[in-house]
Design an enzyme around this catalytic site. Structure first.
Site, PDB file in Angstrom:
ATOM      1  N   SER A  37      88.571  46.667 201.091  1.00  0.00           N
ATOM      2  CA  SER A  37      87.253  46.228 201.563  1.00  0.00           C
ATOM      3  C   SER A  37      86.306  47.408 201.620  1.00  0.00           C
ATOM      4  O   SER A  37      86.722  48.558 201.797  1.00  0.00           O
ATOM      5  CB  SER A  37      87.373  45.630 202.969  1.00  0.00           C
ATOM      6  OG  SER A  37      86.083  45.426 203.520  1.00  0.00           O
ATOM      7  N   TYR A  81      89.402  45.840 211.913  1.00  0.00           N
ATOM      8  CA  TYR A  81      89.616  45.353 210.552  1.00  0.00           C
ATOM      9  C   TYR A  81      89.414  46.491 209.548  1.00  0.00           C
ATOM     10  O   TYR A  81      90.236  46.714 208.658  1.00  0.00           O
ATOM     11  CB  TYR A  81      88.640  44.206 210.253  1.00  0.00           C
ATOM     12  CG  TYR A  81      88.711  43.731 208.827  1.00  0.00           C
ATOM     13  CD1 TYR A  81      89.788  42.960 208.391  1.00  0.00           C
ATOM     14  CD2 TYR A  81      87.716  44.049 207.904  1.00  0.00           C
ATOM     15  CE1 TYR A  81      89.871  42.526 207.081  1.00  0.00           C
ATOM     16  CE2 TYR A  81      87.788  43.625 206.588  1.00  0.00           C
ATOM     17  CZ  TYR A  81      88.869  42.855 206.179  1.00  0.00           C
ATOM     18  OH  TYR A  81      88.947  42.447 204.876  1.00  0.00           O
TER      19      TYR A  81
END
Lengths: 251, 467
Positions: free
Chosen positions: A144, A157
């Protein structure tokens, strides 16, 4: 086998219900892909995808795979590779979670770490060993853009993804010369079931657009893919932006 | 300093791996590469216990993955390279040569030409081995008259998967011989071969050049005139469109006699110098070859060719192996690599030839000169490429947008015409088309089943195309 134009014949998806991964698979079956294995926690949950792929002539199946049970990874993955070479492994599983959820439940944060980072490492090492033995194959790690810099609104995250991203980079270098390779994909904000209700970040994208960029990157033999591509240039600057500015941008 | 942990057992079990790729530098795979230095050592490679099998590799001039065996063993044969030119009746038009599979045409020519001999067939490069020449049943500019390499082989020794060595030829186990001819190295390891080498009158060629303004003209020239020449090939500009689509330079010739070479200080009629005059840099950035540079190159090349020239004396390297003058020319395509697409379609399907060339021109496919040739009769091999008809070969950088679907469409046209693509060049065809292109594939498979039921000899090409 992967061909000269980057097309692959067999694909294993870890996290086979991932919308991004399925969008990539849909594009690959338009090319040379004829065997697809979807590894998911509950095989029944992937039945619709299996049926859809079977309908277009693909040898598709779903198998049970749980990122949070690392002790089972060797056996589950070994069985897939025993059936034949896998040209592309897409590592797409993960727990997104929002920062308030993690703040409220640190054990949930640990689960995210164990899945996103821990599971990616155990399954990644096992996949890498199989790819090395077969002398070819690509491990596509979907990390990501959040892995690049800690942000107030998603640092748990982001840190799981940072671990996974760094692991994938190093693994890719370790595999040089073996015929196997690792491709890291860093998507930005993607509109999926997982992100429903979240506030989209600038340059948000869709699974299909990510898939388009990924398949193009595979064709060109890229090792690092940003989706959308502009994030590569944007983050080349943002990563060095003074924290004050970064905080303001991060909101 | 942290202490180094002991090597885990799993890592030790994986053999040392070397990445190999074909001439197009695409899709590298890892293999346990061995390079035996003696015939005895070479023969010890089989039987091979590796579950991913074994494959012999020569000079790696096939474009795709034909000489790769991912995760398995690859035996590079090029250090086992002795050969014998047999005594013969001076009146005979050929001489027998026995050569190890690892001997290159380059090495052969340095001995053959000064002795007034030539190889029966040479492709556009002399850096191919005898083993590779058999495995791909290579062809050259003389195919319309002399057929392909395996039409000139008397016998060969093949080591099959169980380690036994068999001597085969067109008259000794012809089934296995013809399955080995063009069999892409998948019937066993070719150890050596005896083949016929023709006598030549000199080391020069008498060459006629014709510049053809369009496709129809070059097709007509070849259809009507090739029979008068031993060697014939046309270089075609695929970037030309409109009325000059298919414009070509056709060069045809034969070996000159000593008298035709004439006197002078360098008058040795069998003088042969083949060297490398330049080398491509070790790293070339991608994109150097783009529509603009290639179009400009092709334009200059077409205009500098004479409209028509007769009886020009050319050397063997100039006529047969012009690209060999630049070592590592495959690197100019940059890190993305390139592929070659070569097909043959039968005579009588010229409208499809035209359509393919139209599609390639329209796609603006960055292609340097392509090669067009009229093939003669094929041979008995089930997997040999040449068949009567038109063959076109072109190099394309892999980065050309839309290349995969374009070539898939063109493959369909080739199948529709009853043609096929050349496996030694392939790196991307759809596996399901191979049985249509090679209708005798099952016949070949049954011979392979006989000599290698466990598929211990295999390659990435065989895996990719499910041969």
């Amino acid at each position: 086998m992967r061909d000269a134009l980057g097309a692959v014949q067999s694909v294993l998806v870890l996290g086979g219900n991932s919308e991004i991964a399925l969008a990539i698979v849909d594009r690959l079956v338009e090319g040379r892909t004829r065997r697809v294995v979807l590894a998911v926690r509950e095989p029944d949950s992937a039945q619709r995808s299996v049926d859809r792929l079977t309908a277009v002539g693909v040898d598709a199946s779903a198998i049970a795979f749980d990122a949070l049970q690392p002790e089972t990874h060797a056996e589950v993955l070994g069985a897939v590779f025993a059936e034949g070479d896998i040209d592309l492994v897409i590592s797409a599983f993960g727990i997104l979670g929002s920062q308030p959820e993690f703040d409220a439940d640190p054990m949930f944060a640990l689960r995210a770490i164990n899945a996103n980072f821990g599971g990616a490492v155990t399954s990644g090492l096992i996949v890498a060993d199989h790819l090395r033995r077969q002398g070819h194959g690509t491990l596509l790690m979907i990390t990501s853009i959040a892995a690049l810099r800690g942000r107030a609104d998603n640092y748990v995250y982001g840190s799981t993804k940072a671990g996974q991203d760094l692991f994938a980079q190093g693994l890719g270098d370790a595999l040089v010369g073996s015929g196997a390779r690792v491709v890291v994909v860093r998507p930005g904000f993607v509109h999926t079931r997982m992100t429903e209700g979240m506030k989209p970040a600038p340059f948000s994208t869709t699974p299909d657009k990510v898939a388009e960029v990924v398949v193009e990157g595979l064709t060109k033999g890229r090792e690092l893919i940003y989706a959308p591509s502009i994030l590569r240039y944007l983050f080349a600057g943002l990563i060095h932006a003074p924290r004050l500015i970064w905080r303001r941008l991060g909101g | 300093m942290p202490s180094t942990p002991p090597e885990p057992a799993a890592a030790l079990a994986v053999p040392r791996s070397t990445e190999l790729f074909g001439w197009g530098r695409t899709a590298p795979t890892g293999a346990d590469l061995r390079r035996p230095t003696s015939a005895t050592e070479l023969r010890r490679a089989l039987p091979d216990p590796n579950p991913r099998g074994l494959l012999a590799r020569g000079l790696g001039r096939s474009y795709g993955d034909a000489a790769q065996n991912s995760g398995g063993r690859v035996i590079e044969t090029i250090d086992v390279d002795s050969f014998t030119i047999h005594e013969s009746d001076p009146a005979a038009d050929h001489v027998l040569v026995t050569a190890d599979a690892g001997v290159s045409i380059d090495r052969l020519l340095h001995s053959l030409v000064p002795a007034g001999l030539f190889v029966p067939v040479t492709p556009g490069t002399r850096y191919v081995t005898v083993g590779g020449a058999i495995a791909a049943d290579i062809h050259g500019k003389n195919h319309h008259r002399k057929g392909s390499w395996c039409d000139h082989v008397e016998s060969l020794r093949l080591q099959i998967a169980d380690g036994s060595i068999v001597e085969i030829g067109p008259d000794r186990d012809p089934e296995l011989y013809w399955a080995t001819a063009g069999g892409m190295g998948l019937t066993g390891v070719i150890l050596d071969a005896t083949f016929r080498c023709p006598r030549i009158g000199s080391s020069r060629l008498l060459v006629d050049t014709d510049r053809a303004p369009d496709l129809d003209t070059v097709v007509e020239l070849m259809a009507t005139g090739d029979a008068d020449y031993d060697y014939s090939v046309a270089w075609i500009d695929l970037m030309a469109t409109g009325s000059s689509m298919g414009r070509s330079v056709l060069t045809r010739g034969r070996f000159a006699t000593a008298e035709e070479v004439g006197g002078g200080p360098r008058s040795d009629p069998f003088d042969y110098r083949a060297g490398v005059i330049a080398s491509a840099p070790p790293f070339v950035p991608g994109g150097l070859l783009n529509g603009l540079t290639v179009r400009a190159f092709n334009e200059v090349w077409f205009r500098k060719a004479p409209k028509m020239r007769r009886d020009e004396l050319q050397t063997i390297p100039t006529f047969f192996h012009p690209l060999d003058m630049v070592a590592g020319w495959n690197r100019i395509y940059g890190p993305g690599g390139f592929l070659q697409w070569q097909f043959v379609i039968p005579f009588g399907t010229e409208p499809i030839l035209r359509r393919i060339i139209e599609d390639l021109s329209a796609a603006g496919c960055t292609s340097f000169l392509a090669v067009l040739k009229a093939f003669g009769a094929g041979n008995a091999s089930p997997l040999s490429f040449p068949a009567p008809g038109w063959t076109l070969a072109l190099d394309i950088p892999t980065g050309v947008p839309g290349l995969a679907p374009l070539l898939d469409r063109l493959d369909d046209l080739v199948v529709e015409a009853g043609g096929r693509i050349y496996l030694a060049k392939d790196s991307r065809v759809r596996p399901e088309l191979v049985p249509q292109m090679y209708p005798r594939l099952d016949e070949w498979r049954s011979v392979r089943e006989r000599v290698d039921p466990q598929r211990r000899i295999t390659s990435d090409l065989a895996r990719r195309l499910s041969l």
